[in-house]
Enzyme design. Structure first.
Site, PDB file in Angstrom:
ATOM      1  N   GLU A  45       0.847  -1.199   0.000  1.00  0.00           N
ATOM      2  CA  GLU A  45       0.000   0.000   0.000  1.00  0.00           C
ATOM      3  C   GLU A  45       0.882   1.249   0.000  1.00  0.00           C
ATOM      4  OE1 GLU A  45      -3.583   1.710   2.913  1.00  0.00           O
ATOM      5  OE2 GLU A  45      -2.104   0.291   3.696  1.00  0.00           O
ATOM      6  N   LYS A 130      -8.693   3.888  -2.602  1.00  0.00           N
ATOM      7  CA  LYS A 130      -9.257   3.359  -1.357  1.00  0.00           C
ATOM      8  C   LYS A 130     -10.542   4.098  -1.015  1.00  0.00           C
ATOM      9  CE  LYS A 130      -7.752   2.094   3.320  1.00  0.00           C
ATOM     10  NZ  LYS A 130      -6.603   2.112   4.268  1.00  0.00           N
ATOM     11  N   CYS A 164      -5.629  -2.393   2.274  1.00  0.00           N
ATOM     12  CA  CYS A 164      -5.598  -2.455   3.729  1.00  0.00           C
ATOM     13  C   CYS A 164      -6.983  -2.671   4.353  1.00  0.00           C
ATOM     14  CB  CYS A 164      -4.944  -1.184   4.264  1.00  0.00           C
ATOM     15  SG  CYS A 164      -4.302  -1.317   5.957  1.00  0.00           S
TER      16      CYS A 164
END
Length: 333
Positions: A45, A130, A164
């Site tokens: 990430e 994200k 994540c």
């Protein structure tokens, strides 16, 4: 035809706040993975080129200067410096998924946590932003939208990705599964600053196993590490950060099969590249037990909708009167 291929996952740290050096590091790791037979490699990430650890060890006012520095070291998807990555993927005939801090040229100060999906031909297939920054990350990143919640056709198979904490989002994961995802890239950062009773490495593995078992697919996990340079950078402002950042069981990188089991040798905390053989035909038989896209669901009861419209700050349009005036001026009426 569901084929077989070798996959690689990287567990290492970025060259913190240095875009060019981190891209060069990524290119070397791409070459190494390909030389060992990998046709797909996953990176952590926001690997290019920093995770906002200051949000966890400083108050928002103290961290503000670091936010500015992160923005200055963020990158747009059309930045020519990324061409090195595309060229490396093409040269070594390998698919690449890698995290970046993405800046939008029209939105000064806005940063997205973005994963790039690069084909083995060196083409940028897409990006995933994200959807919701996790916990302290809300001080840094803006959330993405449904337009990037996609599965991509790659040379190794249908591939999707989440970053994540959003790997705990059941609906986001189902949106990918419903598009035929068979290869899932879940990338993370090492989080030793989590609560003392939280085992980050185990939590990563649990999330991946849940997605693989539910979707009957492979999950490839890539997690970053924290090196000495990063510790020294923040130690001056927070002397306790060394003890915090050295906590064990904070990073896990590896592979989960369609039965939710770990395959290959995972990496826990240490740096390196892990490899595993992927056989997509192994996704078939488990579907006989639980096919949540078919016989093991009730779409007459459940109705799931996903808004894939890109979200913008403003929609500009002309009133009917203005349109009429333009027409009159254009046609002389």
């Amino acid at each position: 035809m569901l084929g077989k291929f070798k996959a690689a996952t990287v567990q290492t740290s970025a060259v913190y706040f240095d875009i060019e050096a981190t891209i060069d590091k990524a290119c070397k790791l791409i070459a190494e993975a390909a030389s060992n037979g990998a046709e797909l490699v996953a990176f952590p990430e926001v690997f290019i080129c920093a995770y906002p650890y200051w949000n966890w060890i400083m108050n928002p006012v103290q961290g503000s200067k670091w936010f500015k520095k992160l923005y200055e070291n963020s990158i747009s998807v059309d930045d020519p410096r990324l061409q090195k990555l595309f060229d490396a993927a093409r040269l070594h005939n390998i698919n690449v998924v890698i995290g970046i801090n993405e800046k939008d040229k029209r939105k000064t100060g806005t940063i997205y946590n973005t994963n790039l999906i690069i084909s083995n031909e060196g083409q940028l297939l897409g990006r995933h932003r994200k959807l919701v920054p996790t916990w302290a990350e809300k001080l840094t990143w803006t959330g993405g939208d449904g337009s990037s919640l996609k599965v991509y056709d790659t040379s190794v198979g249908p591939l999707g990705t989440l970053a994540c904490g959003e790997n705990t989002n059941t609906l986001a994961r189902f949106a990918l599964i419903s598009q035929g995802e068979l290869i899932h890239i879940a990338n993370y950062i090492s989080l030793p600053v989590a609560p003392v009773d939280y085992n980050m490495a185990e939590a990563i593995k649990i999330r991946a196993a849940a997605h693989s078992f539910e979707g009957k697919l492979y999950t490839i996990i890539s997690c970053s590490t924290i090196n000495e340079d990063i510790i020294k950078l923040f130690e001056e402002e927070n002397p306790e950060c060394r003890n915090l950042f050295k906590r064990e069981n904070s990073a896990f990188s590896g592979f989960i099969d369609p039965n939710g089991q770990v395959i290959g040798e995972p990496l826990i905390d240490k740096e390196g590249i892990a490899y595993a053989e992927i056989d997509l035909s192994a996704c078939i038989q488990p579907k006989q037990m639980h096919d949540i896209l078919g016989h093991y669901n009730r779409f007459d009861i459940f109705d799931f909708k996903v808004n894939t419209t890109p979200q913008t700050p403003a929609h500009f349009y002309e009133t009917t009167e203005e349109q009429d005036n333009i027409k009159n001026q254009t046609y002389g009426n």
